[in-house]
Design a protein around this motif. Structure first.
Motif, PDB file in Angstrom:
ATOM      1  N   LYS A   1       0.905  -1.311   0.136  1.00  0.00           N
ATOM      2  CA  LYS A   1      -0.046  -0.063  -0.026  1.00  0.00           C
ATOM      3  C   LYS A   1       0.834   1.376   0.015  1.00  0.00           C
ATOM      4  CE  LYS A   1      -0.186   0.251   5.008  1.00  0.00           C
ATOM      5  NZ  LYS A   1       0.266   1.411   5.159  1.00  0.00           N
ATOM      6  N   ASP A   2       2.072   0.835   0.206  1.00  0.00           N
ATOM      7  CA  ASP A   2       3.202   2.162   0.404  1.00  0.00           C
ATOM      8  C   ASP A   2       3.916   2.717  -0.665  1.00  0.00           C
ATOM      9  OD1 ASP A   2       2.546   2.731   3.357  1.00  0.00           O
ATOM     10  OD2 ASP A   2       3.512   0.956   3.429  1.00  0.00           O
ATOM     11  N   ILE A   3       3.750   1.585  -1.797  1.00  0.00           N
ATOM     12  CA  ILE A   3       4.722   1.763  -3.149  1.00  0.00           C
ATOM     13  C   ILE A   3       3.975   2.105  -4.193  1.00  0.00           C
ATOM     14  CG2 ILE A   3       6.625   0.158  -2.159  1.00  0.00           C
ATOM     15  CD1 ILE A   3       5.547  -1.570  -4.183  1.00  0.00           C
TER      16      ILE A   3
ATOM     17  N   GLN B   1      -1.729   2.724  -8.113  1.00  0.00           N
ATOM     18  CA  GLN B   1      -0.587   2.962  -7.642  1.00  0.00           C
ATOM     19  C   GLN B   1       0.413   2.392  -8.926  1.00  0.00           C
ATOM     20  OE1 GLN B   1      -1.872   2.723  -3.255  1.00  0.00           O
ATOM     21  NE2 GLN B   1       0.400   1.766  -3.440  1.00  0.00           N
ATOM     22  N   MET B   2      -0.105   1.872  -9.890  1.00  0.00           N
ATOM     23  CA  MET B   2       0.688   1.418 -11.159  1.00  0.00           C
ATOM     24  C   MET B   2       0.850   2.585 -12.160  1.00  0.00           C
ATOM     25  SD  MET B   2       1.214  -1.676 -10.336  1.00  0.00           S
ATOM     26  CE  MET B   2       1.675  -2.179 -12.045  1.00  0.00           C
TER      27      MET B   2
ATOM     28  N   ALA C   1      -0.605  10.692  -2.988  1.00  0.00           N
ATOM     29  CA  ALA C   1       0.279  11.129  -1.906  1.00  0.00           C
ATOM     30  C   ALA C   1       0.596  10.454  -0.885  1.00  0.00           C
ATOM     31  CB  ALA C   1      -0.889  12.353  -1.548  1.00  0.00           C
ATOM     32  N   HIS C   2      -0.276   9.331  -0.599  1.00  0.00           N
ATOM     33  CA  HIS C   2       0.216   8.385   0.348  1.00  0.00           C
ATOM     34  C   HIS C   2       1.514   7.577   0.070  1.00  0.00           C
ATOM     35  CE1 HIS C   2      -2.070   5.417  -1.605  1.00  0.00           C
ATOM     36  NE2 HIS C   2      -1.570   4.717  -1.037  1.00  0.00           N
TER      37      HIS C   2
ATOM     38  N   ARG D   1       6.826  11.717   3.622  1.00  0.00           N
ATOM     39  CA  ARG D   1       6.048  12.616   4.639  1.00  0.00           C
ATOM     40  C   ARG D   1       7.326  13.317   5.269  1.00  0.00           C
ATOM     41  NH1 ARG D   1       4.114  10.248  10.142  1.00  0.00           N
ATOM     42  NH2 ARG D   1       6.292  10.277  10.417  1.00  0.00           N
ATOM     43  N   ASP D   2       8.155  12.672   5.882  1.00  0.00           N
ATOM     44  CA  ASP D   2       9.170  13.393   6.787  1.00  0.00           C
ATOM     45  C   ASP D   2      10.314  13.999   5.797  1.00  0.00           C
ATOM     46  OD1 ASP D   2       8.088  12.047   8.708  1.00  0.00           O
ATOM     47  OD2 ASP D   2       9.390  10.449   9.061  1.00  0.00           O
TER      48      ASP D   2
END
Length: 348
Positions: free
Chosen positions: A38-40, A68-69, A99-100, A154-155
């Motif tokens: 879910k993060d990539i 996310q593709m 964005a995530h 995010r960081d």
């Protein structure tokens, strides 16, 4: 695991800073969480049939959401993208990336460079000449090095990037399958840190004795002054410095294993007179790292085994642990199965 966490409060952390001015790992932290599907975002080249095949296989094996593709198009025979062409492609990618998303996966072998930068750092940060060097110079530092961040975009506004690359689809398929087989496997194995007779390429070996000492009682780490290992069946980590590493096919690498050799052109995926990092993957490793342009032998430009193992053994995904181990990643490329997390535990 408690021994592992306590380890980071002592002598080891003192040697992990690698002059990168990064905060050390907090010894009191619980086991790390890992990036997941879910993060990539997977980036594929529509002009490259193998890129599409790799992207499709990885999406289905890892369950990456359809949004996310990301599809772009460029000449797949290009070894080095110009910065202008890259700017066009990066703009398209950024417009399509949710964005995530915290990290990118590239599903091709070429191009592996953008002008003077590795393509993985270029996608992670955007093209930035400060990550390049004219001759033997230090480059921009990565704020992600040795950090405690679990959300790098995010960081720090960067998305660690790794290539799913190989000489054939079957090679990449085997790589993906190894990475997935590694998940939650809690493998047994050893780390081999070799200081070879090649003094120029053993520059990071100055850290090896203290790393081995710091991991005592937590993970078997063997510091050796020799040219190679041969016939070992537990090679979870292998770090050395040579132009050509012999007998790598005569060792066994558990799923999730990481191996690399410090040299000037290991990441030139189109081939050079030096050993290619794809040889490590062909031998059974799940990830490797190598220079795409002459970086000189500054240790911060190559993976620090102590930082890498500290993060990986606490449960990080492979892409997180590897990226956090390189202080100056602008001239080196990361190749492997990014989501492998052998030392993580399934979420309840």
């Amino acid at each position: 695991m408690s021994k592992l966490i306590l380890l980071f409060g002592g002598l080891l952390i003192a040697c992990l800073s690698l002059s990168a001015n990064a905060a050390p790992l907090n010894p009191l932290l619980a086991p790390l969480s890992a990036l997941t599907a879910k993060d990539i975002a997977i980036i594929a080249n529509d002009a490259d049939p193998m890129s599409l095949q790799i992207a499709d296989y990885y999406q289905h094996r890892r369950g990456v959401p359809a949004d996310q593709m990301i599809h772009i198009r460029f000449n797949p025979k290009t070894k080095v993208l110009s910065r202008l062409e890259f700017a066009v492609q990066k703009k398209r990618v950024d417009e399509k990336t949710p964005a995530h998303v915290q990290a990118f996966v590239l599903s091709w072998m070429q191009p592996y460079r953008v002008d003077c930068m590795s393509i993985t750092t270029a996608f992670a940060t955007g093209f930035d000449e400060a990550f390049c060097a004219k001759g033997c110079e230090l480059t921009r530092k990565s704020p992600y090095f040795n950090s405690i961040s679990s959300l790098p975009f995010r960081d720090y506004g960067l998305r660690p990037t790794m290539m799913l690359a190989g000489n054939s689809f079957e090679d990449v398929k085997a790589l993906i399958d190894r990475g997935i087989a590694a998940d939650f496997s809690q493998p047994k194995g050893s780390a081999y840190l070799l200081k070879t007779a090649d003094k120029a390429r053993s520059s990071r070996a100055v850290f090896f004795p203290k790393i081995a000492e710091g991991f005592k009682g937590v993970w078997p780490v063997f510091y050796m002054e020799k040219e190679f290992i041969k016939g070992q069946d537990d090679v979870m980590f292998y770090f050395t410095g040579l132009t050509q590493v012999p007998y790598i096919n005569e060792n066994r690498y558990p799923p999730g294993a990481i191996a690399d050799h410090l040299t000037s052109a290991g990441g030139v995926l189109s081939g050079s007179k030096q050993m290619n990092i794809l040889d490590w993957l062909k031998a059974g490793a799940t990830a490797s790292y190598g220079a795409v342009v002459e970086p000189c032998n500054f240790p911060p430009k190559f993976p620090h085994p102590g930082v890498l193992m500290a993060n990986y053994l606490r449960g990080s995904s492979l892409i997180e642990a590897y990226w956090k181990s390189v202080g100056m990643p602008g001239q080196g490329v990361f190749v492997g199965e990014p989501l492998a997390r052998p030392f993580a535990y399934p979420s309840k």
